[in-house]
Design an enzyme around this catalytic site. Structure first.
Site, PDB file in Angstrom:
ATOM      1  N   CYS A  89      -2.559  17.371 -23.041  1.00  0.00           N
ATOM      2  CA  CYS A  89      -3.956  17.837 -23.196  1.00  0.00           C
ATOM      3  C   CYS A  89      -4.264  19.073 -22.355  1.00  0.00           C
ATOM      4  CB  CYS A  89      -4.915  16.711 -22.796  1.00  0.00           C
ATOM      5  SG  CYS A  89      -4.999  16.477 -20.999  1.00  0.00           S
ATOM      6  N   GLN A 139       0.852  -1.189   0.000  1.00  0.00           N
ATOM      7  CA  GLN A 139       0.000   0.000   0.000  1.00  0.00           C
ATOM      8  C   GLN A 139       0.892   1.245   0.000  1.00  0.00           C
ATOM      9  OE1 GLN A 139      -3.432  -0.415   2.984  1.00  0.00           O
ATOM     10  NE2 GLN A 139      -2.078  -2.106   3.515  1.00  0.00           N
ATOM     11  N   ASN A 140       2.177   1.052   0.157  1.00  0.00           N
ATOM     12  CA  ASN A 140       3.077   2.198   0.301  1.00  0.00           C
ATOM     13  C   ASN A 140       3.344   2.836  -1.051  1.00  0.00           C
ATOM     14  OD1 ASN A 140       3.033   1.465   2.916  1.00  0.00           O
ATOM     15  ND2 ASN A 140       5.133   0.686   3.026  1.00  0.00           N
ATOM     16  N   ASN A 195       3.714  -6.505  13.722  1.00  0.00           N
ATOM     17  CA  ASN A 195       3.256  -5.144  14.004  1.00  0.00           C
ATOM     18  C   ASN A 195       3.441  -4.906  15.497  1.00  0.00           C
ATOM     19  OD1 ASN A 195       1.591  -2.769  14.418  1.00  0.00           O
ATOM     20  ND2 ASN A 195       0.604  -3.264  12.479  1.00  0.00           N
ATOM     21  N   HIS A 231      -1.569   1.265  -4.162  1.00  0.00           N
ATOM     22  CA  HIS A 231      -1.954   2.684  -4.053  1.00  0.00           C
ATOM     23  C   HIS A 231      -1.027   3.576  -4.860  1.00  0.00           C
ATOM     24  CE1 HIS A 231      -4.088   1.664   0.015  1.00  0.00           C
ATOM     25  NE2 HIS A 231      -4.723   1.197  -1.040  1.00  0.00           N
ATOM     26  N   GLY A 278       3.122  -4.400   9.003  1.00  0.00           N
ATOM     27  CA  GLY A 278       3.024  -2.957   9.228  1.00  0.00           C
ATOM     28  C   GLY A 278       1.811  -2.302   8.618  1.00  0.00           C
ATOM     29  N   THR A 279       0.649  -2.972   8.727  1.00  0.00           N
ATOM     30  CA  THR A 279      -0.566  -2.331   8.228  1.00  0.00           C
ATOM     31  C   THR A 279      -1.664  -2.412   9.277  1.00  0.00           C
ATOM     32  OG1 THR A 279      -2.260  -2.275   6.477  1.00  0.00           O
ATOM     33  CG2 THR A 279      -1.323  -4.439   7.018  1.00  0.00           C
TER      34      THR A 279
HETATM   35  C1  BV8 Z   1     -11.761   1.923  -3.678  1.00  0.00           C
HETATM   36  C2  BV8 Z   1      -3.231   7.723  -0.825  1.00  0.00           C
HETATM   37  C3  BV8 Z   1     -13.583   1.683  -5.164  1.00  0.00           C
HETATM   38  C4  BV8 Z   1      -1.825   7.582  -1.211  1.00  0.00           C
HETATM   39  C5  BV8 Z   1      -4.422   6.151   0.526  1.00  0.00           C
HETATM   40  C6  BV8 Z   1     -14.943  -1.469   2.167  1.00  0.00           C
HETATM   41  C7  BV8 Z   1     -15.203  -1.226   3.493  1.00  0.00           C
HETATM   42  C8  BV8 Z   1     -15.049   0.059   4.023  1.00  0.00           C
HETATM   43  C9  BV8 Z   1     -14.624   1.120   3.195  1.00  0.00           C
HETATM   44  C10 BV8 Z   1     -14.348   0.871   1.885  1.00  0.00           C
HETATM   45  C11 BV8 Z   1     -14.500  -0.418   1.363  1.00  0.00           C
HETATM   46  N1  BV8 Z   1     -14.159  -0.378   0.042  1.00  0.00           N
HETATM   47  C12 BV8 Z   1     -13.802   0.897  -0.291  1.00  0.00           C
HETATM   48  C13 BV8 Z   1     -13.915   1.688   0.813  1.00  0.00           C
HETATM   49  C14 BV8 Z   1     -13.618   3.110   0.844  1.00  0.00           C
HETATM   50  C15 BV8 Z   1     -12.127   3.382   1.128  1.00  0.00           C
HETATM   51  C16 BV8 Z   1     -11.743   2.843   2.480  1.00  0.00           C
HETATM   52  O1  BV8 Z   1     -11.114   1.809   2.567  1.00  0.00           O
HETATM   53  N2  BV8 Z   1     -12.094   3.554   3.533  1.00  0.00           N
HETATM   54  C17 BV8 Z   1     -11.781   3.082   4.879  1.00  0.00           C
HETATM   55  C18 BV8 Z   1     -10.617   3.885   5.450  1.00  0.00           C
HETATM   56  C19 BV8 Z   1     -13.021   3.275   5.736  1.00  0.00           C
HETATM   57  N3  BV8 Z   1     -11.289   2.811   0.088  1.00  0.00           N
HETATM   58  C20 BV8 Z   1     -11.115   3.456  -1.072  1.00  0.00           C
HETATM   59  O2  BV8 Z   1     -11.658   4.527  -1.361  1.00  0.00           O
HETATM   60  C21 BV8 Z   1     -10.165   2.810  -2.068  1.00  0.00           C
HETATM   61  N4  BV8 Z   1     -10.787   2.802  -3.365  1.00  0.00           N
HETATM   62  O3  BV8 Z   1     -12.185   1.114  -2.903  1.00  0.00           O
HETATM   63  O4  BV8 Z   1     -12.219   2.037  -4.965  1.00  0.00           O
HETATM   64  C22 BV8 Z   1     -14.356   2.953  -4.992  1.00  0.00           C
HETATM   65  C23 BV8 Z   1     -14.406   3.822  -6.069  1.00  0.00           C
HETATM   66  C24 BV8 Z   1     -15.168   4.994  -5.951  1.00  0.00           C
HETATM   67  C25 BV8 Z   1     -15.860   5.285  -4.755  1.00  0.00           C
HETATM   68  C26 BV8 Z   1     -15.738   4.409  -3.643  1.00  0.00           C
HETATM   69  C27 BV8 Z   1     -14.988   3.246  -3.761  1.00  0.00           C
HETATM   70  C28 BV8 Z   1      -8.882   3.621  -2.202  1.00  0.00           C
HETATM   71  C29 BV8 Z   1      -7.996   3.408  -1.012  1.00  0.00           C
HETATM   72  C30 BV8 Z   1      -6.661   4.092  -1.266  1.00  0.00           C
HETATM   73  C31 BV8 Z   1      -6.496   5.187  -0.286  1.00  0.00           C
HETATM   74  N5  BV8 Z   1      -5.185   5.854  -0.454  1.00  0.00           N
HETATM   75  N6  BV8 Z   1      -3.431   7.011   0.426  1.00  0.00           N
HETATM   76  C32 BV8 Z   1      -0.986   8.282  -0.189  1.00  0.00           C
HETATM   77  O5  BV8 Z   1      -1.042   9.515  -0.102  1.00  0.00           O
HETATM   78  O6  BV8 Z   1      -0.240   7.555   0.495  1.00  0.00           O
HETATM   79  S1  BV8 Z   1      -4.745   5.476   2.036  1.00  0.00           S
HETATM   80  C33 BV8 Z   1      -3.400   5.397   3.035  1.00  0.00           C
HETATM   81  O7  BV8 Z   1      -3.735   4.356   3.974  1.00  0.00           O
HETATM   82  C34 BV8 Z   1      -2.062   4.937   2.451  1.00  0.00           C
HETATM   83  O8  BV8 Z   1      -2.119   4.478   1.121  1.00  0.00           O
HETATM   84  C35 BV8 Z   1      -1.688   3.770   3.388  1.00  0.00           C
HETATM   85  O9  BV8 Z   1      -0.830   2.910   2.841  1.00  0.00           O
HETATM   86  C36 BV8 Z   1      -3.034   3.210   3.565  1.00  0.00           C
HETATM   87  C37 BV8 Z   1      -3.247   2.107   4.546  1.00  0.00           C
HETATM   88  O10 BV8 Z   1      -2.661   2.472   5.746  1.00  0.00           O
HETATM   89  P1  BV8 Z   1      -1.522   1.484   6.315  1.00  0.00           P
HETATM   90  O11 BV8 Z   1      -0.505   1.290   5.265  1.00  0.00           O
HETATM   91  O12 BV8 Z   1      -2.172   0.301   6.905  1.00  0.00           O
HETATM   92  O13 BV8 Z   1      -0.895   2.391   7.367  1.00  0.00           O
HETATM   93  P2  BV8 Z   1      -1.534   2.842   8.717  1.00  0.00           P
HETATM   94  O14 BV8 Z   1      -0.908   4.127   9.064  1.00  0.00           O
HETATM   95  O15 BV8 Z   1      -3.030   2.725   8.668  1.00  0.00           O
HETATM   96  O16 BV8 Z   1      -1.023   1.740   9.751  1.00  0.00           O
HETATM   97  C38 BV8 Z   1       0.365   1.691  10.002  1.00  0.00           C
HETATM   98  C39 BV8 Z   1       0.545   0.436  10.810  1.00  0.00           C
HETATM   99  O17 BV8 Z   1       1.958   0.279  10.982  1.00  0.00           O
HETATM  100  C40 BV8 Z   1      -0.070   0.521  12.204  1.00  0.00           C
HETATM  101  O18 BV8 Z   1      -0.756  -0.673  12.460  1.00  0.00           O
HETATM  102  C41 BV8 Z   1       1.159   0.644  13.131  1.00  0.00           C
HETATM  103  O19 BV8 Z   1       0.961  -0.047  14.354  1.00  0.00           O
HETATM  104  C42 BV8 Z   1       2.203  -0.073  12.328  1.00  0.00           C
HETATM  105  N7  BV8 Z   1       3.599   0.303  12.606  1.00  0.00           N
HETATM  106  C43 BV8 Z   1       4.085   1.485  13.049  1.00  0.00           C
HETATM  107  N8  BV8 Z   1       5.440   1.387  13.153  1.00  0.00           N
HETATM  108  C44 BV8 Z   1       5.784   0.132  12.740  1.00  0.00           C
HETATM  109  C45 BV8 Z   1       4.621  -0.563  12.391  1.00  0.00           C
HETATM  110  N9  BV8 Z   1       4.630  -1.834  11.950  1.00  0.00           N
HETATM  111  C46 BV8 Z   1       5.821  -2.447  11.864  1.00  0.00           C
HETATM  112  N10 BV8 Z   1       7.002  -1.849  12.181  1.00  0.00           N
HETATM  113  C47 BV8 Z   1       7.011  -0.567  12.619  1.00  0.00           C
HETATM  114  N11 BV8 Z   1       8.184   0.022  12.953  1.00  0.00           N
HETATM  115 ZN    ZN Z   2      -3.379  15.058 -20.237  1.00  0.00          ZN
END
Ligand code: BV8
Ligand code: ZN
Length: 274
Positions: free
Chosen positions: A178, A124-125, A241, A147, A215-216
């Site tokens: 364009c 997802q990164n 995690n 992503h 890490g997600t």
């Molecule tokens: C879509 C942009 C169809 C890029 C990002 C089903 C159910 C519910 C909701 C939905 C569903 N289907 C679709 C949805 C809507 C939505 C969604 O999921 N909403 C949720 C939040 C409620 N999804 C979408 O819209 C997706 N599109 O489904 O298309 C559609 C089409 C039209 C209309 C509607 C739907 C698109 C999703 C893409 C979003 N883009 N970012 C950017 O700028 O980066 S999201 C963002 O969150 C990043 O991409 C990131 O990667 C992603 C996920 O987060 P994580 O990677 O898990 O990171 P997070 O911070 O959450 O967690 C970090 C973890 O690491 C923690 O657990 C922490 O403890 C741990 N950690 C910390 N330190 C360490 C560690 N682990 C290990 N070692 C360490 N040292």
């Molecule tokens: Zn263009």
């Protein structure tokens, strides 16, 4: 020097020996036993893998997401509103930071694990750190960016896309083809994921014997469905995690620790167990 010893040397240079508690050690041993049986592995990666490279995560205790601005700045509607400039300045700032971050031991160890077997990595990164670690080690595993990537720039109108980190998105540049607005090649909330990356990831999840969850928070869909599909098709789920997540209860083995510390240990133990 063999590729493997190169990886170990590179990791050694980055990792202070950390003493892991007995619970974590036992979980690593169970995971290593599983990975040493030459399984098909799907790896689902979140921002936690890049956390030890200094890249802020979105959620979790140190996350930036709960800050309402971030959820606004990662939604396509904001790009289509009068807040486009603020959004593009935030993305440009993140793009500029890419040149100052380095892969951490977790990236190198993951490439090392992928070298040892049939691994598909679905991330997802939007950073380039896994590729940077692969290039340094001279081995490129199968990596799918669900992503997109901050290195990519895309026209929001015609879809023309290219890589140019010198381009300042903060000045709202227009597409040469364009005249449409250029934007980062990432996937925003409300936008579909790249079809092929998602299809290949879900296919690998169905075939997998093991799903490594690194890490997600498991909160963003459809990326978060990868471990769920893997489980449904019989895979063993292994989560790494430091915190409890939405996927912890689904996981068969939970290794509570940072990927930068755990993965080098997991690689070493998997090699030993082979
Ligand atoms: C879509 C942009 C169809 C890029 C990002 C089903 C159910 C519910 C909701 C939905 C569903 N289907 C679709 C949805 C809507 C939505 C969604 O999921 N909403 C949720 C939040 C409620 N999804 C979408 O819209 C997706 N599109 O489904 O298309 C559609 C089409 C039209 C209309 C509607 C739907 C698109 C999703 C893409 C979003 N883009 N970012 C950017 O700028 O980066 S999201 C963002 O969150 C990043 O991409 C990131 O990667 C992603 C996920 O987060 P994580 O990677 O898990 O990171 P997070 O911070 O959450 O967690 C970090 C973890 O690491 C923690 O657990 C922490 O403890 C741990 N950690 C910390 N330190 C360490 C560690 N682990 C290990 N070692 C360490 N040292
Ligand atoms: Zn263009």
């Amino acid at each position: 020097m063999s590729l493997f010893s190169k990886i170990k040397r590179r990791i050694q240079s980055l990792t202070e020996a950390s003493d892991l508690n007995p619970m974590v050690n036992a979980a690593i041993r169970r995971a290593a036993d599983k990975l040493s049986e030459d399984p098909k592995v799907i790896v689902t990666v979140g921002s936690g893998l890049s956390a030890e490279s200094g890249v802020p995560t979105f959620r979790g205790p140190d996350g930036i997401f709960y800050n309402a601005t971030i959820s606004r700045l990662t939604h396509v509607d904001t790009f289509l509103s009068d807040q486009r400039e603020e959004m593009m300045r935030w993305y440009q700032d993140r793009r500029e930071k890419l040149s100052s971050i380095e892969p951490n031991p977790g990236h190198f160890a993951l490439v090392g694990l992928a070298m040892t077997g049939d691994y598909t990595i679905s991330t997802q990164n939007v950073d380039h750190l896994l590729e940077a670690a692969s290039d340094e080690l001279g081995f490129r595993p199968e990596i799918h960016h669900l992503h997109g990537s901050l290195l990519q720039v895309r026209c929001h109108e015609c879809g023309a896309s290219f890589e140019d980190l010198r381009l300042d998105l903060g000045v709202l540049p227009a597409c040469a083809q364009c005249g449409g607005p250029l934007r980062p090649g990432v996937v925003w909330f409300g936008e579909n994921l790249p079809e092929e990356a998602l299809e290949r990831s879900l296919h690998a999840a169905k075939e997998a014997d093991v799903c490594l969850i690194l890490g997600t928070s498991g909160l963003v869909y459809p990326a978060a469905s990868i471990p769920e599909v893997a489980k449904k098709f019989g895979a063993t789920l292994i989560e790494v995690n430091p915190n409890h997540t939405a996927l912890s209860d689904l996981s068969d083995i939970v290794i509570r620790g940072k990927t930068g510390e755990i993965l080098p240990e997991l690689l070493r133990r998997t090699e030993e167990a082979r």
